[in-house]
Design a protein around this motif. Structure first.
Motif, PDB file in Angstrom:
ATOM      1  N   ILE A   1       0.828  -1.216   0.000  1.00  0.00           N
ATOM      2  CA  ILE A   1       0.000   0.000   0.000  1.00  0.00           C
ATOM      3  C   ILE A   1       0.860   1.262   0.000  1.00  0.00           C
ATOM      4  O   ILE A   1       0.352   2.367   0.151  1.00  0.00           O
ATOM      5  CB  ILE A   1      -0.961   0.029   1.214  1.00  0.00           C
ATOM      6  N   LYS A   2       2.181   1.101  -0.149  1.00  0.00           N
ATOM      7  CA  LYS A   2       3.057   2.273  -0.115  1.00  0.00           C
ATOM      8  C   LYS A   2       3.796   2.462  -1.435  1.00  0.00           C
ATOM      9  O   LYS A   2       3.693   1.624  -2.340  1.00  0.00           O
ATOM     10  CB  LYS A   2       4.037   2.153   1.053  1.00  0.00           C
ATOM     11  N   SER A   3       4.560   3.543  -1.551  1.00  0.00           N
ATOM     12  CA  SER A   3       5.174   3.915  -2.832  1.00  0.00           C
ATOM     13  C   SER A   3       6.397   3.077  -3.185  1.00  0.00           C
ATOM     14  O   SER A   3       7.041   2.500  -2.318  1.00  0.00           O
ATOM     15  CB  SER A   3       5.563   5.387  -2.803  1.00  0.00           C
TER      16      SER A   3
ATOM     17  N   VAL B   1       7.254   5.765   7.519  1.00  0.00           N
ATOM     18  CA  VAL B   1       6.690   6.199   8.799  1.00  0.00           C
ATOM     19  C   VAL B   1       5.705   7.344   8.582  1.00  0.00           C
ATOM     20  O   VAL B   1       5.976   8.269   7.824  1.00  0.00           O
ATOM     21  CB  VAL B   1       7.801   6.599   9.801  1.00  0.00           C
ATOM     22  N   ASP B   2       4.565   7.249   9.218  1.00  0.00           N
ATOM     23  CA  ASP B   2       3.590   8.341   9.220  1.00  0.00           C
ATOM     24  C   ASP B   2       3.482   8.862  10.635  1.00  0.00           C
ATOM     25  O   ASP B   2       3.442   8.071  11.578  1.00  0.00           O
ATOM     26  CB  ASP B   2       2.203   7.835   8.795  1.00  0.00           C
ATOM     27  N   LEU B   3       3.453  10.173  10.780  1.00  0.00           N
ATOM     28  CA  LEU B   3       3.208  10.737  12.106  1.00  0.00           C
ATOM     29  C   LEU B   3       1.731  11.103  12.214  1.00  0.00           C
ATOM     30  O   LEU B   3       1.229  11.919  11.442  1.00  0.00           O
ATOM     31  CB  LEU B   3       4.085  11.973  12.370  1.00  0.00           C
TER      32      LEU B   3
ATOM     33  N   GLY C   1      -4.885  14.008  12.021  1.00  0.00           N
ATOM     34  CA  GLY C   1      -4.492  12.709  11.454  1.00  0.00           C
ATOM     35  C   GLY C   1      -3.038  12.702  11.035  1.00  0.00           C
ATOM     36  O   GLY C   1      -2.175  13.201  11.754  1.00  0.00           O
ATOM     37  N   GLU C   2      -2.792  12.176   9.821  1.00  0.00           N
ATOM     38  CA  GLU C   2      -1.409  12.068   9.330  1.00  0.00           C
ATOM     39  C   GLU C   2      -0.874  13.447   8.949  1.00  0.00           C
ATOM     40  O   GLU C   2      -1.304  14.017   7.951  1.00  0.00           O
ATOM     41  CB  GLU C   2      -1.378  11.134   8.112  1.00  0.00           C
ATOM     42  N   ILE C   3       0.069  13.968   9.722  1.00  0.00           N
ATOM     43  CA  ILE C   3       0.626  15.273   9.306  1.00  0.00           C
ATOM     44  C   ILE C   3       1.968  15.129   8.600  1.00  0.00           C
ATOM     45  O   ILE C   3       2.373  16.000   7.856  1.00  0.00           O
ATOM     46  CB  ILE C   3       0.729  16.322  10.442  1.00  0.00           C
TER      47      ILE C   3
HETATM   48 MG    MG Z   1       1.052   9.571   3.256  1.00  0.00          MG
END
Ligand code: MG
Ligand code: 4AD
Length: 462
Positions: free
Chosen positions: A359-361, A376-378, A384-386
């Motif tokens: 699901i990622k690039s 990593v998503d913060l 939400g995801e910033i």
């Molecule tokens: Mg993203």
């Protein structure tokens, strides 16, 4: 006569007491009685208004009394210190020059308007207290971001707005053409033929400056971008806009662990500077937009962010004693409700790392398990995801294979692949969504209310 701003007066009051000055601005309120009146004036330089006292010794006293909200005036008068009143000083007017009498139908009369209504008068909403605070904070935060990166040795790079490079998926990029769309488009092999278009090929407006950023990181070591980003996704949510601003740092010789530390340090720096430099605006947001905002932001500065694998997040979600609209699954993205739950669970910002690779690039480094990527998503409460970032695949063959696997055209990105041939290094970077950051810092719940002129599905007004 010294021309002063309202901010000058508030910040350097002692210097102005009993002096005659000139101030200009717009009327916020006006009260009058038979022989005197009060004007609350604002010039945009400062959050608080300036009180002007005027009386019937002025030859245009009657005209002044009839001034409407938002009329523009130029006042000269003496600065008088006041005791025991709401404001520490006021100006006793010697002269009030009326610049423009605002029409009586001015849409922002003195009452609270809903944010939805204010979006319909986006050209006037910066004049309200709320948007004055929001856009001041936006400006101060932008400066703090530059300051953070500049003072830490990063080079600011202006990556192109027009691009042919696919970073986050060409399906989400706006196409850019000079072909006449009112005529049938030229065709070749069953597709539109762009060979006679301005760039001689299919071009887009950028959805990320990352790939170009990586090329500069391999020259300067540490770089960042800060610019407009466009995505054509048809997402009508409170956190998506089709035009937003993104900051994309890229760091050579940096792995995922180090990247998270930089993200945390950067976010804390920005929040600290906004708290320091916008005390009135933040106090306003705390009072009228998100109760407890100052406490939340102060806590953020003093906390250590949680770091947790995507898989463990799913474990926690699956154990949660509640019904989900979207069932959490290993191998799948997090839905809004999941992000919300997990930030509330840890009561603060959470780094979710090592995501399922499917699901990622394509450019993300595949971990040794072969199933996850070093991404990593913060996640923060509310916005939400910033931040979204990753360690990049630095090996030519592995990157090439990954691109093929994910149906990314390799030829147009030969220059990106070249980076892996000429002194490749471990490197990582992230993207910080500027509006999401502002939502978090101000407590605003809708992305449309932290960007001057929001562009969202079915809305390109103004
Ligand atoms: Mg993203
Ligand atoms: O997660 P994203 O798509 O990541 C990238 O674009 C990478 N190239 C970044 C990088 O590693 N250099 O977007 C990054 C951030 C998100 O975390 C989010 O904050 C914001 O950009 N963002 C949006 N903000 C507003 N509206 C949208 N439609 C957004 N899409 C992403």
């Amino acid at each position: 006569m010294e021309k002063v701003s309202i901010k000058d007066l508030y910040h350097d009051l002692e210097n102005y007491i009993d002096k005659t000055v000139e101030v200009s601005g717009w009327i916020k309120t006006l009260r009058d009685s038979k022989t005197f009146g009060f004007i609350e004036l604002n010039d945009g330089s400062f959050f608080n208004n300036l009180q002007i006292v005027f009386n019937d010794s002025l030859n245009n006293f009657n005209e002044i009394c009839k001034l409407t909200i938002s009329s523009s005036i130029i006042v000269t008068g003496k600065v008088i210190k006041t005791e025991g009143t709401k404001q520490p000083f006021e100006i006793h007017a010697d002269n009030v020059e009326i610049f423009n009498l605002s029409d009586a139908d001015y849409p922002l009369q003195k009452k609270r308007h809903s944010f939805e209504y204010l979006r319909t008068v986006a050209h006037l909403r910066p004049r309200t207290n709320t948007f004055n605070a929001i856009f001041k904070i936006r400006s101060v935060a932008a400066f703090a971001i530059h300051e953070y990166f500049q003072s830490n040795g990063y080079v600011y790079v202006n990556t192109p707005i027009i691009t042919c490079a696919d970073c986050e998926g060409s399906a989400e990029m706006f196409k850019l053409t000079t072909l006449d769309l009112d005529k049938p488009l030229p065709q070749k092999d069953g597709k539109t033929d762009f060979s006679n278009d301005l760039f001689g090929k299919k071009a887009y407006i950028t959805g990320s400056g990352q790939l170009h950023g990586e090329t500069f990181a391999q020259a300067f070591g540490k770089i960042y971008t800060f610019g407009p980003t466009l995505r054509s996704e048809n997402s009508n949510t409170k956190t998506h806009a089709n035009e937003f601003w993104m900051i994309e740092p890229e760091i050579a010789f940096c792995d995922l662990e180090e990247l998270m530390n930089i993200e945390e340090d950067c976010l804390k720096y920005i929040v600290r500077k906004v708290l320091e430099r916008c005390p009135e605006e933040i106090a306003f947001c705390d009072k009228f937009i998100e109760n407890g905002l100052i406490e939340k932001l102060t806590k953020l500065i003093n906390s250590n962010f949680t770091k947790i694998d995507h898989k463990e997040v799913i474990d926690i979600l699956k154990k949660a004693d509640r019904k989900w609209e979207f069932e959490p699954e290993y191998g799948e993205d997090l839905a809004k409700e999941h992000e919300k739950y997990i930030t509330e669970y840890f009561n603060g910002p959470v780094f979710v790392k090592n995501w399922p690779k499917d699901i990622k690039s394509y450019y993300m480094k595949v971990n040794s398990d072969g199933k996850t990527v070093a991404a990593v998503d913060l996640e923060v409460p509310g916005a939400g995801e910033i931040m979204g970032g990753s360690q990049r695949e630095e090996n030519y063959d592995r990157l090439f294979a990954r691109m093929k696997e994910m149906n990314i055209e390799t030829e147009p990105l030969y220059w990106y692949l070249d980076l892996r041939r000429y002194g490749s290094v471990i490197h990582s970077g992230f993207g910080l969504g500027f509006e999401r950051l502002l939502m978090y810092i101000t407590g605003m719940e809708n992305i449309r209310d932290v960007i001057p002129y929001p562009r969202t599905p079915n809305n390109c007004d103004f």
